[in-house]
Design an enzyme around this catalytic site. Structure first.
Site, PDB file in Angstrom:
ATOM      1  N   LYS A 257      51.342  47.707  36.636  1.00 20.86           N
ATOM      2  CA  LYS A 257      50.983  48.297  37.931  1.00 20.86           C
ATOM      3  C   LYS A 257      52.208  48.322  38.833  1.00 20.86           C
ATOM      4  O   LYS A 257      52.932  47.317  38.925  1.00 20.86           O
ATOM      5  CB  LYS A 257      49.895  47.459  38.616  1.00 20.86           C
ATOM      6  CG  LYS A 257      48.513  47.660  38.044  1.00 20.86           C
ATOM      7  CD  LYS A 257      47.522  46.789  38.783  1.00 20.86           C
ATOM      8  CE  LYS A 257      46.149  46.882  38.165  1.00 20.86           C
ATOM      9  NZ  LYS A 257      45.440  48.122  38.472  1.00 20.86           N
TER      10      LYS A 257
ATOM     11  N   HIS B 113      45.094  38.529  33.285  1.00 17.93           N
ATOM     12  CA  HIS B 113      45.607  39.159  34.511  1.00 17.93           C
ATOM     13  C   HIS B 113      45.903  38.146  35.620  1.00 17.93           C
ATOM     14  O   HIS B 113      46.983  38.157  36.212  1.00 17.93           O
ATOM     15  CB  HIS B 113      44.604  40.175  35.065  1.00 17.93           C
ATOM     16  CG  HIS B 113      44.174  41.204  34.069  1.00 17.93           C
ATOM     17  ND1 HIS B 113      45.049  41.791  33.185  1.00 17.93           N
ATOM     18  CD2 HIS B 113      42.973  41.768  33.828  1.00 17.93           C
ATOM     19  CE1 HIS B 113      44.386  42.656  32.441  1.00 17.93           C
ATOM     20  NE2 HIS B 113      43.126  42.655  32.807  1.00 17.93           N
TER      21      HIS B 113
END
Ligand code: NAP
Length: 497
Positions: A176, A234
């Protein structure tokens, strides 16, 4: 540079929802190396043209800006091919081998986007078919195992047939742009480094919340849960990015060595901390954006008495000189009040207050990961003088300092506005990195094992815990026990204070 990208699971949800749109964006941006082939693999009997038509149809479900125009798709479609094979059948690899060897591309990427149970057999079969040469790179999706033992077993099998440099374990959070910016913030600017330590930081909060439920993946999720699905990978990767020491350079192993040290420094669990510092929740029926939604146990594919957690909040500590005593709170869940991923760094208050400040106001750095992508720096400034709003400036300058009322203000940096369409999405970046052989944003086996080692006591504890997961109504921020946990340290979640 020529490349072949073999997409095992080429007709699956991940392939058409994430990977094909990302590959198309790379094609549209001109960043996909010319002369490549994208070879979808599945058991369906499709010709190349039928596969192209299938992918084209699936683009109708992709957001408008990412859909190809007719002529754009024609260019992209020329890259697409299809091989029918059952990945469990050794004989089926012969056709693939023939196709790949005839071309002998500089780089062959094997993206394993099938069910996790097939990962090891695909790797073994690739090797048995002689397709594990130095030009081969294998991308493995999550989840890699469901506990430490199964993760180790996968890694051992993979190690037998591929070198570590050939294995790209994907954690799409690392791709990201906002997470890249976290590295840029910490290691491309000198400003924050002197502050980035226990002397100045009171606590750190990592939130990854979704307002969606389990959608069509109830059966998968019921065997997985939030800890395995979000925390082990994550959330801990974000914690590493915040907590790691500056690496000596930007090479993959320098970065991964530092992340590994953070994982190794996580304070081990005790019976007491497992009870006090971990909250397991499960959503019940509630309302999201004004719409009534069912509870988790009423979702399709979920067992009626399921004990699976859809929410976890926990308190971690990195036991080293930089971070000793600073709580890192992690919180993630489904059907929460908003879709949000953010890291909040709460600085310590001034050591001695000479002005009047609003209760609980501290300097705070907020790193927004999604849906917003940006930074907020919360400061305190002199607010409007409430005694006489119309008073002129010179009168204000002469005000008695002891009457100053501080008010929170905020510096806002919106990366979407600043860089807009020039930004590259997570899967696009990661796919290009694999094709170009950059491992920086992929997870090494020892990192992954260490993360499993740390979460495993929580899984064991829950297995023997007779308490039900704490219920929370869909559309809220989770069970009240999560607020109680943080309140015991004298803090609150960022939306509460
Ligand atoms: P999916 O929709 O069930 O797709 C599975 C794909 O694998 C299909 O193309 C299927 O096609 C193919 N396949 C299954 N068995 C096969 C076999 N024996 N030989 C050849 N092909 C076979 O699954 P998915 O949601 O795309 O997930 C794929 C992987 O990505 C999983 O490991 C999942 O955990 C991971 N993942 C998915 C997401 C997501 O958003 N979907 C996110 C993160 C990670 P046929 O049945 O026609 O053969």
């Amino acid at each position: 540079m020529s490349f072949d990208l073999v997409l095992f699971g080429g007709t699956g949800d991940l392939a058409w929802r994430k990977l094909m749109p990302a590959l198309f964006q790379a094609f549209r941006h001109g960043s996909l190396p010319a002369g490549g082939r994208i070879i979808g693999v599945a058991r369906d009997d499709l010709s190349d043209d039928a596969y192209r038509a299938f992918i084209k149809g699936r683009f109708d479900d992709v957001e408008l800006a990412k859909r190809p125009h007719e002529d754009e798709f024609a260019g992209f479609a020329a890259l697409l091919h299809f091989v029918r094979m059952d990945v469990t059948q050794a004989a089926d690899y012969a056709r693939l081998a023939e196709l790949l060897k005839a071309r002998n591309a500089d780089t062959v990427v094997m993206y394993v986007a099938t069910a996790p149970g097939l990962f090891t057999s695909v790797c073994e079969q690739i090797a048995a078919a002689g397709l594990n040469g130095p030009q081969t790179r294998v991308v493995l999706e999550k989840p890699l195992g469901h506990d430490l033992a199964s993760n180790r077993a996968i890694n051992e099998t993979v190690r037998r047939v591929l070198t570590e440099k050939q294995v790209f374990r994907i954690d799409h959070y690392l791709g990201k742009p906002s997470v890249q910016n976290l590295f840029a913030l910490r290691f491309g600017n000198a400003l924050f480094e002197p502050l980035w330590r226990r002397e100045n930081i009171a606590n750190i909060q990592i939130t990854i919340s979704e307002d969606l439920g389990v959608e069509k993946r109830g059966a998968f999720y019921d065997h997985t849960g939030a800890l395995r699905d979000m925390v082990q990978n994550h959330a801990l990767q974000l914690l590493c990015a915040i907590g790691m020491e500056p690496p000596i350079n930007a090479h993959a192993d320098a970065i991964r060595d530092e992340k590994l040290k953070v994982l190794r420094a996580l304070k081990p669990w005790t019976v007491e901390t497992l009870q006090q510092h971990v909250v397991r929740g499960q959503y019940s029926a509630g309302t999201i954006n004004g719409v009534a939604v069912p509870g988790y146990r009423q979702e399709t594919g979920v067992a009626p008495h399921s004990q699976t957690e859809t929410f976890v909040a926990l308190r971690a500590e990195i036991a080293n000189w930089r971070w000793a005593g600073v709580p890192f709170y992690i919180r993630t869940g489904k059907r929460l009040a908003a879709r949000d991923a953010r890291i909040v760094i709460n600085f310590r208050p001034t050591p001695h207050a000479i002005f009047s400040t609003p209760a609980g106001a501290v300097n705070r750095l907020v790193i927004n990961l999604q849906p917003k992508d940006g930074l907020e720096l919360h400061l305190l400034a002199q607010g409007p003088d409430k005694r006489n709003q119309s008073r002129d400036k010179s009168a204000n300058q002469n005000a008695n300092p002891s009457t100053m009322q501080l008010a929170p203000v905020q510096l806002d940096l919106d990366f979407d506005k600043r860089f807009g369409s020039q930004r590259v999405g997570a899967y696009e970046r990661l796919l290009l990195d694999v094709i170009e052989g950059r491992l920086n944003l992929f997870v090494r086996s020892d990192e992954q094992e260490e993360a499993w080692r740390w979460v495993e006591p929580i899984l064991d504890h829950w297995r023997h815990d007779t308490h039900e997961p704490r219920p929370y109504a869909a559309g809220t921020w989770g069970p009240s026990a999560a607020s109680a946990m943080i309140a015991r340290d004298g803090y609150c979640w960022s939306e509460e204070c």
